[in-house]
Write a protein that holds these residues in place. Sequence first.
Motif, PDB file in Angstrom:
ATOM      1  N   THR A  92       0.831  -1.211   0.000  1.00  0.00           N
ATOM      2  CA  THR A  92       0.000   0.000   0.000  1.00  0.00           C
ATOM      3  C   THR A  92       0.860   1.253   0.000  1.00  0.00           C
ATOM      4  OG1 THR A  92      -1.793  -1.151   1.156  1.00  0.00           O
ATOM      5  CG2 THR A  92      -1.797   1.259   1.255  1.00  0.00           C
ATOM      6  N   ARG A 122      -8.803   9.486  -3.079  1.00  0.00           N
ATOM      7  CA  ARG A 122      -8.427   8.084  -3.266  1.00  0.00           C
ATOM      8  C   ARG A 122      -7.176   7.747  -2.469  1.00  0.00           C
ATOM      9  NH1 ARG A 122      -6.693   7.265  -8.654  1.00  0.00           N
ATOM     10  NH2 ARG A 122      -6.376   5.124  -7.957  1.00  0.00           N
ATOM     11  N   MET A 126      -7.003   4.977   0.351  1.00  0.00           N
ATOM     12  CA  MET A 126      -6.037   3.890   0.211  1.00  0.00           C
ATOM     13  C   MET A 126      -5.284   3.672   1.533  1.00  0.00           C
ATOM     14  SD  MET A 126      -2.954   3.759  -2.575  1.00  0.00           S
ATOM     15  CE  MET A 126      -4.087   4.177  -3.915  1.00  0.00           C
ATOM     16  N   GLY A 129      -7.775   2.763   4.525  1.00  0.00           N
ATOM     17  CA  GLY A 129      -8.277   1.399   4.463  1.00  0.00           C
ATOM     18  C   GLY A 129      -7.409   0.434   5.236  1.00  0.00           C
ATOM     19  N   ARG A 480     -14.252   0.752   6.741  1.00  0.00           N
ATOM     20  CA  ARG A 480     -14.330   1.098   5.316  1.00  0.00           C
ATOM     21  C   ARG A 480     -15.440   2.117   5.123  1.00  0.00           C
ATOM     22  NH1 ARG A 480     -15.258  -3.929   1.903  1.00  0.00           N
ATOM     23  NH2 ARG A 480     -17.492  -3.588   2.111  1.00  0.00           N
ATOM     24  N   THR A 485     -16.570   4.670  -6.929  1.00  0.00           N
ATOM     25  CA  THR A 485     -15.358   3.990  -7.417  1.00  0.00           C
ATOM     26  C   THR A 485     -15.308   3.787  -8.919  1.00  0.00           C
ATOM     27  OG1 THR A 485     -16.385   1.811  -7.091  1.00  0.00           O
ATOM     28  CG2 THR A 485     -15.144   2.714  -5.238  1.00  0.00           C
ATOM     29  N   ARG A 490      -7.802   3.936 -12.075  1.00  0.00           N
ATOM     30  CA  ARG A 490      -6.637   3.352 -11.397  1.00  0.00           C
ATOM     31  C   ARG A 490      -5.502   3.038 -12.366  1.00  0.00           C
ATOM     32  NH1 ARG A 490     -10.812   0.666  -8.668  1.00  0.00           N
ATOM     33  NH2 ARG A 490     -10.611  -1.129 -10.036  1.00  0.00           N
ATOM     34  N   SER A 508      -1.766  -4.643  -2.867  1.00  0.00           N
ATOM     35  CA  SER A 508      -2.622  -3.518  -2.490  1.00  0.00           C
ATOM     36  C   SER A 508      -3.784  -3.369  -3.467  1.00  0.00           C
ATOM     37  CB  SER A 508      -1.799  -2.229  -2.457  1.00  0.00           C
ATOM     38  OG  SER A 508      -2.618  -1.113  -2.202  1.00  0.00           O
ATOM     39  N   GLU A 512      -7.700  -3.452  -2.487  1.00  0.00           N
ATOM     40  CA  GLU A 512      -8.642  -2.376  -2.778  1.00  0.00           C
ATOM     41  C   GLU A 512      -9.839  -2.889  -3.557  1.00  0.00           C
ATOM     42  OE1 GLU A 512      -8.424   2.206  -4.182  1.00  0.00           O
ATOM     43  OE2 GLU A 512      -7.495   0.748  -5.510  1.00  0.00           O
ATOM     44  N   ARG A 515     -12.045  -4.548  -1.289  1.00  0.00           N
ATOM     45  CA  ARG A 515     -12.736  -3.651  -0.378  1.00  0.00           C
ATOM     46  C   ARG A 515     -13.982  -3.042  -1.003  1.00  0.00           C
ATOM     47  NH1 ARG A 515     -10.387   1.024   0.805  1.00  0.00           N
ATOM     48  NH2 ARG A 515     -11.364   1.256   2.831  1.00  0.00           N
ATOM     49  N   HIS A 516     -14.020  -2.966  -2.316  1.00  0.00           N
ATOM     50  CA  HIS A 516     -15.085  -2.196  -2.944  1.00  0.00           C
ATOM     51  C   HIS A 516     -16.468  -2.788  -2.748  1.00  0.00           C
ATOM     52  CE1 HIS A 516     -12.226   0.047  -5.901  1.00  0.00           C
ATOM     53  NE2 HIS A 516     -12.163   0.480  -4.663  1.00  0.00           N
ATOM     54  N   GLN A 527     -18.323   2.015  -3.328  1.00  0.00           N
ATOM     55  CA  GLN A 527     -17.730   1.184  -2.292  1.00  0.00           C
ATOM     56  C   GLN A 527     -18.666   1.226  -1.086  1.00  0.00           C
ATOM     57  OE1 GLN A 527     -13.392   1.484  -1.352  1.00  0.00           O
ATOM     58  NE2 GLN A 527     -14.122   2.573   0.449  1.00  0.00           N
TER      59      GLN A 527
END
Length: 775
Positions: A92, A122, A126, A129, A480, A485, A490, A508, A512, A515-516, A527
């Motif tokens: 990360t 973001r 990041m 998170g 979170r 998103t 990205r 990482s 991510e 996580r979404h 997210q």
Amino acid sequence: MLARAARHAISRSANPSYRFRGCLHAIRHAWGLVNMRAATTSAIRPASVDDTNLIAFFDQPYAPQKVTSPTGLFGHHMLTTPSAFVALADSTLRRAQLLTDRILRARESRVELFRVVKNLDRLSDMLCGVIDLAELLRNAHPDHAWIQSADEVYEKLCEFMNILNTNVVLYEVLRDVLADSEVVGSLSPEARQTALIFWRDFEKSGIDLPPAQRERFVSISTEILVLGRQFLNETAAPRPPARIQWSELQGVKDLGMGARLRLQAQVTRRDLLIYPGSLQAQMIMRSAPAEEPRRKVYMAANSSTPEQIDLLERLLRARGELAQLVGKESFAHMALTDKMAKSPENVQRFLDALLEHTQPYARRALRALSMRKQAHLNTSPLPIIQAWDRDFYCPPEPPAPPISLPPLTLGTVFMALSRLFQALYGVSLRLSEVAPGEVWHTDVRKLEVVDEERGVLGWIYADLFSRAGKPGGAAHYTVRCSRRTDDDDRENDLKYADEHDRAAVRLSQDFEIGRHTPLPCQNRTYQLPLVVLLCEFARPSVRGGPTVLEWHEILTLFHEMGHAMHSMIGRTDYQNVSGTRCATDFVELPSILMEHFLNSPIVLALFDRNGGFAIRQTGTHQDDPCRSIDTHTQILLAMLDQLYHSPAVLTDTFDSTATLAQLYGSRGLIPHVSGTSWQTQFGHLFGYGATYYSYLFDRAIASRVWRQLFSQDPLNRGTGEMYKQEVLKFGGAKDAWEMVGNLLNSPILPSGDGTAMAEVGRWKIEDEVTMPSRH
């Protein structure tokens, strides 16, 4: 650049809320026979199958698990070992550096300038998170290896955030964005609010300072964090015992424990050692007719060593130095710029107005206590009430429901919460089984939060039972946040990355994406939020049956679920303003308002799955005369917090004990006791420095919202929808004064100035629910 508290009402970072600094985020009525179905204009529907399923889900001894292959924490396949968590942090950091480099080059391209605010958010998401996850694990995980890895991850990523906070070029890029009328014109109101938050936080970080002073800023910030954690440890340190002679306990009303203590002293022929905070100490303070043993226990409980006092004063001085370094008069001036209060002068106007309202009631209550003391000791009229008299002449009562209720299990309370949220917001709680490895302890239950129109809003992991090594109290962690998103772009983060970088950030990226848990909504993807609730209730067992909650525990659960629903409903495009990521003096409003619903017999009917049972009062309730005294004390503590964060802390003559004594001498009701120094146990000075007034402030607002909108018809869907649309959905994306002003239809509030603060202070606080400790 993100330090929004993830653990609201419990603890916060000692540093100001910088976006790249850290992501850390507790009136009784007498009712006659009530027919619940006839008592409301909003009909109570019988509990659904999903609602009643919650009863068994929480009342059975062990949480059910899916029959599926093992996974990692929160379903992330890579989070299976402590070392994997450290590897995730390293990945990360590398990815965050690449995104930082992209933002630093943004002025090379008009397209990239338009993406700066999004990319800053973001970047914050990041890092947070992982940091927020580390903060949870270091507090909740039972495995020491996981705790060690969480500490390492936390320190490593916070160090990187400190670097970002003072990155001049990053600040200059944002400055150019805000100076570009075309770019600013393209930003939504939410995006502009997010950009301004970043801008203010850069300025708080002393970004305009010369390099040497910026280094000094970072150094002092680190010092504050270290001193703050040391101070918190000392607040919990045991105080030395009081020595009590057996003869001093003659006449103790508690015949059981009192008799045992006297017998112990007689047999051993030694003085009793009574430790502050123990059951014996509480018994003496409430039951010992003689003043001397109570005085001794009070003195012991409120003592401090010179080292403890010095530690606190070093922390306060460091904060004062930090504020002056960035050109602020005091730490309070620095901390309040982005709060509803805006300045310590406005806070004082609020506290003065509140004190003016409260003081007559508190003086009347104090007179009642003095008359009790006079009758007890047969003294001359109205003897002085000392600090050690309070609990004896007015023993604290545990909070109780306004009407008689049957025993309520944890599962029953969650069923009622789901039914309440359905009535107000069209949102329900559904059980969700966890996969092996998904949670850190077998106690943890998982809930799915579902909107009747939008589908799944997010998830709540409930770690509610006490166990060895688990922190006490209650907590809400935002692991979170919500954010949009689908427009992350990205791919361009890696535009200048080599193969080594691409390999280093893969972990990482996987994290991510995991996580979404994306939710399509109006051609956008969001997210979904994930929060964790920590409490310390008794664990259900096969032998003992389900967990039956005391009333103060139900209040606590309603309070924390108020935070959770704010996190769930506050869906925003930017995570920096989602849900509970809002001003410190606004964040407690939804949670305190939730407690008010427990004052309504209409709401209490939701605890019965069939929708309404008859409830009788158990007798006429006498108001506790000490309630107003306790409110008066809370106002004084808020004033003390302001004094401790004023310019006075940097004078050579500053003395925290003398400041406390002077405040109580000029504005207190009960005299300060010479030789005591309670301030070293005032733990909120760390997490709520200069903002301790927030609880009183939000209690006043919540009381007004309850009385004006909900009290007559608490399950009205139209009212709930208005509150949801005017307040909850915006998180921190809209000015809090404007939200509250619109909700209450008040023309005074939107100004957000000293007049508005004084107006809130004048509102009578009628939420006479006893507040359990939540932090």
